[in-house]
Design an enzyme around this catalytic site. Structure first.
Site, PDB file in Angstrom:
ATOM      1  N   ARG A  98      -1.633   2.807   8.124  1.00 24.26           N
ATOM      2  CA  ARG A  98      -2.999   2.729   8.637  1.00 24.26           C
ATOM      3  C   ARG A  98      -4.035   2.611   7.527  1.00 24.26           C
ATOM      4  NH1 ARG A  98      -2.286   6.937  13.727  1.00 24.26           N
ATOM      5  NH2 ARG A  98      -0.459   5.828  14.495  1.00 24.26           N
ATOM      6  N   THR A 119      14.678   1.914  -3.557  1.00 21.79           N
ATOM      7  CA  THR A 119      13.593   1.162  -4.175  1.00 21.79           C
ATOM      8  C   THR A 119      12.644   0.722  -3.081  1.00 21.79           C
ATOM      9  OG1 THR A 119      14.904   0.449  -6.069  1.00 21.79           O
ATOM     10  CG2 THR A 119      13.008  -0.921  -5.485  1.00 21.79           C
ATOM     11  N   GLU A 121       9.454  -1.563  -1.890  1.00 22.03           N
ATOM     12  CA  GLU A 121       8.681  -2.777  -2.172  1.00 22.03           C
ATOM     13  C   GLU A 121       7.291  -2.546  -1.590  1.00 22.03           C
ATOM     14  OE1 GLU A 121      11.320  -4.221   0.363  1.00 22.03           O
ATOM     15  OE2 GLU A 121      12.963  -4.269  -1.052  1.00 22.03           O
TER      16      GLU A 121
END
Length: 172
Positions: A98, A119, A121
């Site tokens: 949000r 990991t 992104e």
């Protein structure tokens, strides 16, 4: 079926390992994971799938780090996870989304047998300030039906930190 939070807790130390584990991060059907205090950013703007793209390590200071739109940041979970006999899945938390912060662009689908740090992104639609060790994503687990082959890939298994893309190895 998705495991309930109580089932996740019951399987802790057996089928599911989350280290460190904090019962306060347990949700009705997931577990909140924290962002570590380091990130990688690629050094080049243009990335080539067929080559190793160099990245530099940056630290997220206690007073925060401003993320810029149009830039990919690779973070990692603070927590180490192992999963047996179920499929781990990762999603960003809605409170973070949000703010226009995408925590896991793709590859939220884990493999049975994965061991390591996730990991992340990360990218944003407008500038947003992030902080180390904030709960940014949640892991949840699906049951698996039938025989399976446990994940043992050499590319990302048993990692000790942030993993940039190793897709270039598929071309070798």
């Amino acid at each position: 079926m998705i495991l309930s939070g109580l089932e996740i807790e019951k399987r802790m130390g057996k089928d599911i390992i989350i280290e460190p584990f904090d019962k306060k991060a347990l949700n009705p059907n997931s577990y909140n994971l924290k962002l570590h205090n380091e990130m990688l950013v690629y050094e080049e703007h243009n990335l080539d799938m067929k080559k190793k793209n160099e990245a530099k390590l940056i630290e997220i200071p206690e007073d925060g780090l401003w993320l810029e739109p149009g830039k990919l940041y690779l973070g990692r979970t603070h927590e180490y996870t192992e999963t047996l006999n179920c499929v781990p899945m990762l999603e960003g938390r809605s409170s973070v989304g949000r703010l226009g912060l995408f925590i896991h662009v793709t590859a939220g689908f884990g493999d049975v047998g994965f061991k390591g740090y996730w990991t992340l992104e990360i990218h944003c639609v407008q500038p947003v300030k992030i902080y180390p060790y904030v709960e940014v994503c949640q892991i949840y687990y699906h049951t698996i039906c039938g025989d399976y082959i446990e994940y043992k890939s050499g590319k990302y298994q048993n990692n000790s930190g942030i993993q940039p893309s190793m897709l270039y190895k598929d071309f070798q």
